[in-house]
Design an enzyme around this catalytic site. Structure first.
Site, mmCIF file in Angstrom:
data_model
loop_
_atom_site.group_PDB
_atom_site.id
_atom_site.type_symbol
_atom_site.label_atom_id
_atom_site.label_comp_id
_atom_site.label_asym_id
_atom_site.label_seq_id
_atom_site.Cartn_x
_atom_site.Cartn_y
_atom_site.Cartn_z
ATOM 1 N N ASP A 130 0.925 -1.117 -0.182
ATOM 2 C CA ASP A 130 -0.035 -0.184 -0.019
ATOM 3 C C ASP A 130 0.813 1.319 -0.057
ATOM 4 O O ASP A 130 1.671 1.328 0.842
ATOM 5 C CB ASP A 130 -0.977 -0.142 1.249
ATOM 6 N N ASP B 9 -9.396 0.446 0.921
ATOM 7 C CA ASP B 9 -8.667 0.208 1.893
ATOM 8 C C ASP B 9 -9.101 0.206 3.382
ATOM 9 O O ASP B 9 -8.837 1.510 4.033
ATOM 10 C CB ASP B 9 -7.222 0.748 1.870
ATOM 11 N N ARG C 277 -0.272 16.350 12.876
ATOM 12 C CA ARG C 277 0.783 16.934 13.343
ATOM 13 C C ARG C 277 0.984 18.489 13.162
ATOM 14 O O ARG C 277 -0.016 18.958 13.529
ATOM 15 C CB ARG C 277 2.148 16.108 12.365
ATOM 16 N N GLN D 131 -5.575 2.573 14.719
ATOM 17 C CA GLN D 131 -4.309 2.977 14.020
ATOM 18 C C GLN D 131 -3.726 4.020 14.659
ATOM 19 O O GLN D 131 -2.324 3.831 14.818
ATOM 20 C CB GLN D 131 -4.973 3.468 12.766
ATOM 21 N N GLU E 287 -9.142 3.923 -3.222
ATOM 22 C CA GLU E 287 -7.871 3.747 -3.762
ATOM 23 C C GLU E 287 -8.094 3.068 -5.121
ATOM 24 O O GLU E 287 -9.044 2.472 -5.432
ATOM 25 C CB GLU E 287 -6.888 3.022 -2.865
ATOM 26 N N HIS F 251 -3.947 14.186 0.195
ATOM 27 C CA HIS F 251 -4.295 13.123 1.403
ATOM 28 C C HIS F 251 -3.180 13.127 2.613
ATOM 29 O O HIS F 251 -3.323 13.534 3.683
ATOM 30 C CB HIS F 251 -4.413 11.818 1.011
ATOM 31 N N GLU G 172 -11.234 4.083 2.538
ATOM 32 C CA GLU G 172 -10.253 4.623 1.722
ATOM 33 C C GLU G 172 -10.201 4.512 0.230
ATOM 34 O O GLU G 172 -10.138 3.083 -0.108
ATOM 35 C CB GLU G 172 -8.571 4.460 2.328
#
Length: 425
Positions: free
Chosen positions: A135, A242, A151, A249, A210, A142, A208
């Site tokens: 992955d 996904d 962050r 997580q 993808e 994103h 997700e």
């Protein structure tokens, strides 16, 4: 232009302009029906073409295929292993047989009945046996959104992000085909205001958006591929969901990355659209700045203009609601670069290996490819027509992803990948 991609081609099968599977597409998959076991099929309009039946009627005798039973297998792997020349020969011959001026099947009623089945009357299975799954994390939108949320917004991208296609090795055994339900996973989570982690079902289940490419040729351990060579090894692409448990997580990913938050399930669409069929939809990708290292340099247009959408449906929301529209062309790192980077250290690849793109988010809020971004970590819930709202996914929700490329009146589609969320056990 490949002859099979000519927009002027028409089939003797009636196909609506909105259909994902015109004669210019001809994607490969694995199906089974009540009267036949798992085998290779090709999508054409509303039908599945039984490729093995064609070989039994000697319609492939002019091709360089020694063993026609490769089309009577439960996965595409053995066919893909024959290489790109054979892929093109088979797709070319099928295009020829389905062309409106070709009578070989068109005027043979018994053969037509034997080789064409309605898609709604067959079961689609996993298209490939997946030995290995990787992955990537290739959407700058994103990565920026996630970095901003978790962050420092001023330094959302980590220092390595623009220098290499970031990725990790996932779990191949839990990749499932469209239509198979997904059970809500359990694991550890630690809310920010808690002193210790707790165990239980995830409260932040997410999708997700993808896509994934599949390699159809192997390499030897110790060898690497260039960006130019990559396309000789890529058979085609699928839609890829996904599934992610965000609270699990957030607690587990330091220092080695995703684990239980990702490996419980990933869903793929059943039809593999060949790289050849997507050739007309190549477009330039984003400008890569700073300049990449020489092994990641490439020539030509390597991004693909593929429209993508995600819909949500629930027991109280009978009509599916579009919650995201994005495009594969937004990816910062393209397939060629991903495969070149993956193998630059001598890592060998295998037939059937699957490489997901990472979440494909666009530049606007309605193009964000996950609930995490659409609701901005739950702070801006989605308001649905039935009066309900979603921060993350609920039990009973059905998530469907669709994708297609369109140009010159030709729509090349992937169908859909769809799954319902079941409660945790």
């Amino acid at each position: 232009m490949l002859k099979t991609n000519d927009p002027s081609l028409h089939s003797w099968i009636q196909i609506s302009p909105e259909c994902h599977f015109p004669i210019q597409n001809l994607p490969f998959g694995i199906f089974q029906a009540p009267d036949r076991d798992a085998r290779v099929g090709v999508a054409i309009g509303e039908y599945v073409l039984d490729v093995y039946v064609l070989t039994q009627h000697r319609l492939f005798d002019m091709l360089d295929i020694v063993d026609p039973t490769v089309f009577h297998r439960p996965y595409l792997n053995d066919f893909m292993a024959l290489g790109r020349d054979i892929w093109r020969q088979v797709r070319g011959r099928i295009s020829e047989l389905l062309r409106n001026d070709n009578p070989e099947i068109r005027d043979n009623r018994s053969l037509m009945a034997e080789c064409l089945l309605k898609q709604k009357e067959v079961q689609m299975l996993m298209p490939v046996r997946v030995p290995n799954y990787t992955d990537f994390y290739s959407s700058i939108e994103h990565a920026t959104n996630v970095g901003t949320m978790f962050r420092d917004p001023a330094n959302a991208l980590l220092p390595n992000w623009k220098h290499l296609p970031v990725g990790y090795h996932g779990r191949a055994s839990s990749i499932i085909p469209s239509g198979v339900p997904v059970r809500r996973p359990k694991g550890q989570a630690k809310p920010a205001d808690a002193d210790a982690p707790t165990f239980g079902p995830t409260k932040q289940l997410d999708f997700e958006l993808e896509m994934a490419f599949i390699t159809g040729q192997p390499t030897q351990l110790g060898t690497s591929l260039t960006t130019k060579e990559a396309e000789e090894y890529i058979f085609g692409l699928v839609l890829f969901n996904d599934w992610s448990a965000r609270d699990i997580q957030a607690w587990e990913y330091v220092p080695l990355g995703p684990f239980l938050a990702k490996n419980f399930a990933s869903s793929v669409s059943p039809w593999v659209v060949t790289l050849d069929a997507l050739e007309p939809f190549r477009v330039p990708g984003p400008v890569q700045d700073p300049k990449v290292l020489p092994y990641l340099e490439f020539e030509g247009n390597k991004n693909l203009d593929i429209n993508l959408e995600v819909t949500l449906q629930s027991p109280t929301l009978p009509q599916e609601q579009v919650i995201c529209r994005s495009n594969y062309k937004h990816l910062y790192w393209n397939m060629n670069q991903q495969l070149a980077h993956h193998t630059v250290n001598g890592c060998n690849i295998e037939v059937g290996d699957m490489y997901a793109s990472g979440t494909i988010s666009g530049p606007t809020p309605d193009s964000y490819g996950s609930m995490l971004e659409l609701t901005w970590r739950g702070t801006k819930p989605l308001q649905l027509p039935d009066g309900s709202e979603r921060k993350f996914l609920h039990d009973g929700d059905v998530v469907t992803m669709r994708g297609y490329a369109e140009r010159n009146g030709v729509r090349i589609g992937f169908g859909e990948v769809r799954a319902e969320i079941l409660p945790a056990l």
